[in-house]
Design an enzyme around this catalytic site. Structure first.
Site, PDB file in Angstrom:
ATOM      1  N   CYS A  76      -7.340   2.476  -0.362  1.00  0.00           N
ATOM      2  CA  CYS A  76      -7.651   1.171  -0.941  1.00  0.00           C
ATOM      3  C   CYS A  76      -9.057   1.195  -1.542  1.00  0.00           C
ATOM      4  O   CYS A  76      -9.290   1.909  -2.511  1.00  0.00           O
ATOM      5  CB  CYS A  76      -7.473   0.062   0.099  1.00  0.00           C
ATOM      6  SG  CYS A  76      -7.405  -1.594  -0.654  1.00  0.00           S
ATOM      7  N   HIS A 177      -1.773   0.935   1.183  1.00  0.00           N
ATOM      8  CA  HIS A 177      -2.136   1.190   2.584  1.00  0.00           C
ATOM      9  C   HIS A 177      -1.004   1.947   3.278  1.00  0.00           C
ATOM     10  O   HIS A 177      -0.058   1.327   3.770  1.00  0.00           O
ATOM     11  CB  HIS A 177      -2.386  -0.127   3.315  1.00  0.00           C
ATOM     12  CG  HIS A 177      -3.635  -0.822   2.895  1.00  0.00           C
ATOM     13  ND1 HIS A 177      -4.849  -0.598   3.493  1.00  0.00           N
ATOM     14  CD2 HIS A 177      -3.857  -1.733   1.918  1.00  0.00           C
ATOM     15  CE1 HIS A 177      -5.777  -1.341   2.926  1.00  0.00           C
ATOM     16  NE2 HIS A 177      -5.195  -2.042   1.957  1.00  0.00           N
ATOM     17  N   GLU A 179      -1.063   3.238   6.138  1.00  0.00           N
ATOM     18  CA  GLU A 179      -1.086   2.879   7.567  1.00  0.00           C
ATOM     19  C   GLU A 179      -0.421   1.534   7.837  1.00  0.00           C
ATOM     20  O   GLU A 179      -0.155   1.190   8.992  1.00  0.00           O
ATOM     21  CB  GLU A 179      -2.531   2.887   8.081  1.00  0.00           C
ATOM     22  CG  GLU A 179      -3.369   1.683   7.745  1.00  0.00           C
ATOM     23  CD  GLU A 179      -3.873   1.624   6.302  1.00  0.00           C
ATOM     24  OE1 GLU A 179      -4.586   0.648   5.978  1.00  0.00           O
ATOM     25  OE2 GLU A 179      -3.561   2.534   5.497  1.00  0.00           O
TER      26      GLU A 179
END
Length: 197
Positions: A76, A177, A179
């Site tokens: 990001c 993202h 994650e």
């Protein structure tokens, strides 16, 4: 050991949790010696580019990051900071690539920031091993990196095809993202942890 860079830019807990689920030894750190001895570096971040660059300067991390020679992943804001210049605060960045970071056009009629799941199209880079040519990932951003020779993944939003993924040598970056992107995001993180350069 994976060094997750701590420069007070948020988004570190979700990254650390994802690495823990993968059984990876990781350390959240701004310690230069720890970073230099790490096998891989993850550079997450949310927030404003100018403020983030000030934090990196205060912690004397700029040259350490730019000189890193093992696998590196910016996420990001971390990916945006890899580039040369951002319209967010009109600030010079790390200049790992020569790309510019642009603001989405608020006049087009789509919601800014770009928040939520969107389709990402991949190149043939080995970091995308065992993934389909197109997958959905989770985004949160108002600025984007322009398409360039460093682009290894693309996404379309606000009438723009932008860089969802970058690579230059050992430096990878993802605007989305991984994650926060479920099973496919964990697969991508696992690929980063295994990729050889």
């Amino acid at each position: 050991m994976v060094a997750v860079i701590d420069y007070n830019a948020g988004n570190t807990r979700s990254v650390m949790n994802a690495l823990s689920r993968l059984g990876v030894k990781a350390e959240l750190t701004s310690d230069i010696d720890v970073i230099k001895s790490s096998d891989r570096m993850i550079f997450p971040g949310v927030g404003a580019a100018s403020w983030a660059m000030d934090e990196l300067k205060k912690r004397e991390l700029i040259e350490i990051i730019k000189e890193y020679q093992r696998p590196f992943l910016g996420i990001c804001l971390g990916m945006q900071l890899m580039n040369s210049f951002s319209e967010e605060g009109n600030v010079d960045l790390l200049n790992i690539t020569a790309n510019k970071v642009r603001l989405f056009d608020k006049n087009v009629g789509v919601k800014i920031p770009h928040v939520g799941w969107n389709e990402v199209t991949f190149s043939s880079d080995p970091i995308f091993k065992n993934l389909r040519e197109k997958e959905y990932f989770y985004f949160v951003h108002s600025y984007y990196v322009e398409y360039s020779e460093n682009t290894i993944a693309t996404c379309f939003y606000d009438n723009v095809t932008f860089s969802a993924g970058l690579r230059k040598d050992n430096f990878y970056g993802f605007q989305f993202h991984p994650e926060k992107s479920g099973e496919v995001g964990e697969k991508l993180l696992k690929n980063f942890l295994e990729v050889s350069l």
